[in-house]
Design an enzyme around this catalytic site. Structure first.
Site, PDB file in Angstrom:
ATOM      1  N   GLU A   1       0.765  -0.907   0.262  1.00  0.00           N
ATOM      2  CA  GLU A   1       0.212  -0.104  -0.006  1.00  0.00           C
ATOM      3  C   GLU A   1       1.112   1.361  -0.087  1.00  0.00           C
ATOM      4  O   GLU A   1       1.949   1.364   0.901  1.00  0.00           O
ATOM      5  CB  GLU A   1      -0.975   0.590   1.240  1.00  0.00           C
ATOM      6  CG  GLU A   1      -1.823   0.911   1.454  1.00  0.00           C
ATOM      7  CD  GLU A   1      -2.326   1.124   2.763  1.00  0.00           C
ATOM      8  OE1 GLU A   1      -2.196   0.543   3.434  1.00  0.00           O
ATOM      9  OE2 GLU A   1      -2.963   2.621   2.801  1.00  0.00           O
TER      10      GLU A   1
ATOM     11  N   CYS B   1      -1.379  -1.310  30.061  1.00  0.00           N
ATOM     12  CA  CYS B   1       0.346  -0.671  30.149  1.00  0.00           C
ATOM     13  C   CYS B   1       0.443   0.391  31.277  1.00  0.00           C
ATOM     14  O   CYS B   1       0.619   0.300  33.126  1.00  0.00           O
ATOM     15  CB  CYS B   1       0.808  -0.268  28.876  1.00  0.00           C
ATOM     16  SG  CYS B   1       2.829   0.374  29.021  1.00  0.00           S
TER      17      CYS B   1
ATOM     18  N   GLY C   1      -2.082   2.277  32.163  1.00  0.00           N
ATOM     19  CA  GLY C   1      -3.036   1.666  33.269  1.00  0.00           C
ATOM     20  C   GLY C   1      -3.515   0.588  34.493  1.00  0.00           C
ATOM     21  O   GLY C   1      -3.562   0.363  35.495  1.00  0.00           O
TER      22      GLY C   1
ATOM     23  N   HIS D   1       0.768  -4.777  25.589  1.00  0.00           N
ATOM     24  CA  HIS D   1      -0.214  -3.873  24.631  1.00  0.00           C
ATOM     25  C   HIS D   1      -1.451  -4.831  24.029  1.00  0.00           C
ATOM     26  O   HIS D   1      -1.142  -5.413  22.786  1.00  0.00           O
ATOM     27  CB  HIS D   1       0.097  -3.098  23.574  1.00  0.00           C
ATOM     28  CG  HIS D   1       0.305  -2.271  24.273  1.00  0.00           C
ATOM     29  ND1 HIS D   1      -0.369  -0.743  24.503  1.00  0.00           N
ATOM     30  CD2 HIS D   1       1.972  -1.296  25.040  1.00  0.00           C
ATOM     31  CE1 HIS D   1       0.595   0.452  25.649  1.00  0.00           C
ATOM     32  NE2 HIS D   1       1.256  -0.287  25.223  1.00  0.00           N
TER      33      HIS D   1
ATOM     34  N   GLU E   1      -4.554  -5.072  22.922  1.00  0.00           N
ATOM     35  CA  GLU E   1      -4.769  -4.633  21.987  1.00  0.00           C
ATOM     36  C   GLU E   1      -4.810  -5.046  20.497  1.00  0.00           C
ATOM     37  O   GLU E   1      -5.496  -5.053  19.479  1.00  0.00           O
ATOM     38  CB  GLU E   1      -5.960  -2.974  22.974  1.00  0.00           C
ATOM     39  CG  GLU E   1      -4.230  -2.169  22.169  1.00  0.00           C
ATOM     40  CD  GLU E   1      -3.717  -2.516  23.232  1.00  0.00           C
ATOM     41  OE1 GLU E   1      -3.435  -3.482  23.844  1.00  0.00           O
ATOM     42  OE2 GLU E   1      -2.870  -0.771  23.238  1.00  0.00           O
TER      43      GLU E   1
END
Ligand code: GLN
Length: 535
Positions: free
Chosen positions: A140, A379, A381, A509, A511
């Site tokens: 891309e 993290c 958090g 992390h 996520e």
């Protein structure tokens, strides 16, 4: 030999080129092909690690510790294929390497030029991925055709096509077909012009993907095909989707995009329905219910600063066939008014750097602990949760992370979070970033182990500070559960609270590894706990 699928964009930015490229990647994987994805960024930053979230959204981290463009997050979410350092190339990196070679004398005093030196370096970096033996490399190119910065990349991509030959290279151009309300008309001219711009450079796109707000008629498609010099079936309509960007793979599959690509490359593979994606979209369209999750961050007004966190929360919802409504809280507001958290069924504190909003985040962690609201700390958090616990449960009023006290020029009374060097009483400062995949071993009987279902896990990191091992005993004595430890360097990776429905935090992390069709276990269990809390 690897085949190259090259995705460029025209007319305007923000058309969702990353999502289109990632969706095409998904379609190819579904046809049994081994793919790699690559993003070329024409800006001059060497990597996105130090770029502002205000301009650039989140920094996405790969297993091998590269700090990259957030489009790599789309690639991994759609394809499940891990990216790496080799998957993101910026112009800054290219120029940097060429200039270093020049200084080292590698060019033997020859004149160093855009062509061939810069273009060769771009091709060299792209072709490094061939060593992994993929069937297809999807490239891309960031930006829009016509940008000055992108020109040398287009030239390199043209050369690449010439080098590998027609059967091994295919160009897909994503454009915008606007609907002019006042005239009540769809306009194809911008697309014609952007394809003309590509042709000027010597690239003849094989497929045109048209982003549009409205349906295109046969007539529009005929016109686009004629002016862009492609067969009708190579004009693909990517109309705005109603519910979710995860519909794009299905939209493209319906129009036979994978078939077009396979035919072009002369690869024969049986067709296969995208079953898991069809199921996903039916869940997204007909959820069993809705749950509100609060995210307490510093960049709550920005769409992309917590991109992967928001996506992982949605994925957690899909696992329960629920819609997640994300409520963005500004951490600074929580500091004086934590009661506004009353309206959500779960609280998440994302990663972050710098002291702004820190006290509000600590207050949010306390609110979740005391009111037994499901909590996930990521993290920073986790660091907030540990500081909060040290202050309010262990009675260490001066507990903090040295990161924040240092900013104010204060010596931290109880440095429950600090740099590793500080724990080892080494005077040298700075601390290097812990980046990329790190192993973690989970404790028996913990919520973390219940979520992951295996003892040894690996997650990606991007931080400098760690829980201070000198305080571990005191924290544990007061009830904090250390549920995950890094076996290599002996630091705390995960914590949780007993006597709480679900209060878990991780230094990593997670996520970054969640996929819509394979939600991350921590996000899955966190959202499930929030749903239970809301019933
Ligand atoms: N600022 C903290 C650290 O460097 C947390 C970083 C993060 O949340 N990614 O340790």
């Amino acid at each position: 030999m690897a085949k190259y699928l090259i995705v460029t964009g025209g007319v305007v930015s923000s058309l969702g080129k990353g999502i289109t490229a990632a969706s095409i990647g998904r379609l190819l994987i579904n046809r049994g092909l081994n793919i790699r994805m690559l993003k070329l960024d024409p800006y001059l930053n060497v990597d996105p690690g130090t770029m502002s979230p205000y301009q650039h959204g989140e920094v996405y981290v790969t297993d091998d510790g590269a700090e990259t463009d957030l489009d790599l997050g789309h690639y991994e979410r759609y394809t499940g294929q891990p990216t790496s350092q080799k998957s993101n190339i910026t112009a800054g990196r290219i120029y940097w390497d060429v200039l270093h070679k020049e200084r080292r004398g590698d060019y033997l005093g020859g004149t160093v030029q855009m062509i061939p030196h810069i273009s060769n370096e771009i091709k060299f970096k792209i072709r490094q991925l061939e060593a992994e033996n993929p069937d297809v490399i999807v490239i891309e190119l960031g930006g829009t055709v016509g940008d000055i910065e992108g020109l040398i990349f287009l030239e390199a991509l043209r050369q690449l096509g010439a080098e590998v030959g027609r059967d091994n290279s295919m160009y897909i151009h994503l454009t915008y077909v606007p609907y002019i309300r006042a005239a009540g008309e769809v306009k194809t001219k911008p697309t014609q012009q952007s394809v003309a711009k590509l042709r000027e450079i010597g690239i003849l796109p094989h497929v045109i993907v048209c982003r549009t707000e409205v349906d295109l008629t046969e007539e529009h498609i005929d016109k686009l095909a004629m002016f862009c010099n492609v067969p009708k079936e190579c004009v693909i309509v990517e109309k705005d989707v109603e519910t979710s960007i995860y519909e794009i793979p299905l939209v493209l599959a319906e129009q036979g995009v994978d078939e077009l690509i396979l035919n072009h490359f002369r690869i024969a593979r049986p067709t296969r329905p995208l079953k898991d994606w069809q199921k996903l979209i039916s869940i997204i369209k007909n959820p069993q219910g809705k749950v509100r999750i609060g995210v307490v961050g510093k960049y709550s007004e920005l769409q992309d600063a917590y991109k992967s966190i928001y996506e992982a929360l949605y994925h957690g919802g899909y696992a329960a066939e629920y819609e997640v409504e994300i409520v963005k809280f500004n951490a600074e507001e929580i500091e004086t008014n934590p009661e506004i958290l009353k309206t959500v069924a779960g609280i998440l504190i994302p990663g972050g750097f710098g002291s702004r909003g820190m006290e509000g985040k600590i207050r949010a962690a306390q609110y979740a602990r005391e009111n037994k609201i499901p909590f996930l700390g990521i993290c920073l958090g986790l660091q907030c949760a540990v500081i909060e616990f040290a202050r309010n449960v262990c009675g260490l009023a001066g507990a903090n992370s040295t990161e924040f006290d240092e900013e104010r020029g204060v010596k931290t009374e109880d440095p429950v979070v600090c740099l590793l060097e500080e724990q080892r009483a080494v005077t040298q400062k700075g601390g290097t970033m812990r980046l990329g995949a790190c192993p973690c071993v989970l404790e028996k009987g913990t919520k973390a182990l219940a979520a992951y279902g295996e003892k040894k896990i690996s997650e990606r990191h991007r931080h400098r500070y760690e829980v201070n091992n000198h305080y571990r005993e005191q924290l544990e004595k007061n009830g904090l559960i250390i549920s995950g430890i890094n076996p290599d360097i002996g630091v705390v990776e995960m914590i949780e609270l007993p006597d709480h429905p679900w209060y878990v935090a991780t230094q990593a992390h997670p996520e970054l590894k969640s996929q819509p069709v394979l939600p991350h276990p921590l996000f899955r269990d966190f959202v499930a706990a929030a749903i239970k809390n809301s019933l």
